[in-house]
Design an enzyme around this catalytic site. Structure first.
Site, PDB file in Angstrom:
ATOM      1  N   TYR A  99       6.935   5.013  -3.433  1.00 10.74           N
ATOM      2  CA  TYR A  99       6.462   5.588  -2.287  1.00 10.74           C
ATOM      3  C   TYR A  99       5.608   6.462  -2.389  1.00 10.74           C
ATOM      4  CZ  TYR A  99       9.313   2.002  -0.340  1.00 10.74           C
ATOM      5  OH  TYR A  99       9.934   0.848   0.205  1.00 10.74           O
ATOM      6  N   ASN A 122       3.525  -2.960   7.489  1.00 12.18           N
ATOM      7  CA  ASN A 122       2.862  -4.018   7.298  1.00 12.18           C
ATOM      8  C   ASN A 122       2.972  -5.580   8.007  1.00 12.18           C
ATOM      9  OD1 ASN A 122       1.226  -5.680   5.699  1.00 12.18           O
ATOM     10  ND2 ASN A 122       2.636  -5.618   4.027  1.00 12.18           N
ATOM     11  N   CYS A 130       3.539  -5.622  -0.269  1.00 17.53           N
ATOM     12  CA  CYS A 130       4.509  -4.225   0.427  1.00 17.53           C
ATOM     13  C   CYS A 130       5.632  -4.368  -0.252  1.00 17.53           C
ATOM     14  CB  CYS A 130       4.875  -4.576   1.644  1.00 17.53           C
ATOM     15  SG  CYS A 130       5.184  -5.562   2.598  1.00 17.53           S
ATOM     16  N   HIS A 131       5.822  -5.708  -0.801  1.00 17.28           N
ATOM     17  CA  HIS A 131       7.135  -5.430  -1.762  1.00 17.28           C
ATOM     18  C   HIS A 131       7.161  -4.714  -3.536  1.00 17.28           C
ATOM     19  CE1 HIS A 131       5.125  -8.908  -2.775  1.00 17.28           C
ATOM     20  NE2 HIS A 131       5.227  -9.287  -4.033  1.00 17.28           N
ATOM     21  N   GLU A 157       7.244 -12.758  -9.422  1.00 18.43           N
ATOM     22  CA  GLU A 157       5.871 -12.831 -10.372  1.00 18.43           C
ATOM     23  C   GLU A 157       6.280 -12.033 -11.357  1.00 18.43           C
ATOM     24  OE1 GLU A 157       3.619  -8.744  -8.238  1.00 18.43           O
ATOM     25  OE2 GLU A 157       3.616 -11.003  -6.252  1.00 18.43           O
TER      26      GLU A 157
END
Length: 167
Positions: A99, A122, A130-131, A157
């Site tokens: 952040y 979001n 946003c993850h 991912e």
């Protein structure tokens, strides 16, 4: 606006499209969401847009897609929130930013909490990733879909990105 729902490894996802593009993703089913089972060849642009978004989400969850290409339709959000959403869209697949890093990139190093609020607002999670934004030191904090979902998305991912990076 038209809603569709699909099963995913993180539970049911509802996806909304309008005449422009994807305008919403929600965790779980929403009222009036219809299951989307196959690509649509209908002349209805919303049906075709919904089918395309669902197809890309399925490919993403299968590890076959690392970058979404569906058009987006974002009609809300403050200037700052939109800047955060744009910046989070630039975070490469399989990577994270804190952040604080995002706040610094946006020119306000003290705005880490405001970045968190923008992430929570979001309207298109997963597609607008946003993850991929984590707490200081890589700590898993804050996710509208819950931390177990955030962990699963980041693990997915990582499993796909590692072989892509190292052949």
């Amino acid at each position: 606006m038209r809603w569709g729902v699909l099963d995913s490894p993180i539970g049911e996802l509802s996806v909304a499209v309008d005449g422009v593009g994807v305008c919403g993703v929600r965790f779980g089913p929403v009222e009036d969401a219809m299951p989307v089972t196959a690509p649509s060849r209908a002349a209805d642009p919303e049906a075709a847009g919904l089918a395309a978004a669902v197809a890309q989400l399925r490919a993403y969850f299968a590890g076959e897609l690392t970058e979404f290409g569906v058009p987006l339709s974002v009609r809300r959000g403050s200037e700052f929130e939109r800047a955060v959403w744009t910046e989070m869209s630039k975070i490469p697949y399989g990577e994270t930013r804190t952040y604080g890093e995002v706040a610094t990139i946006l020119g306000d190093p003290g705005a880490a909490r405001a970045v968190g609020v923008a992430c929570n607002r979001n309207p298109i999670p997963v597609i607008v990733p946003c993850h991929r934004i984590v707490g200081a030191g890589g700590k898993l904090v804050g996710f509208g879909g819950g931390l177990p979902r955030k962990r699963k998305l980041l693990e997915l991912e990582a499993r796909v990105a590692f072989p892509l990076a190292w052949g």
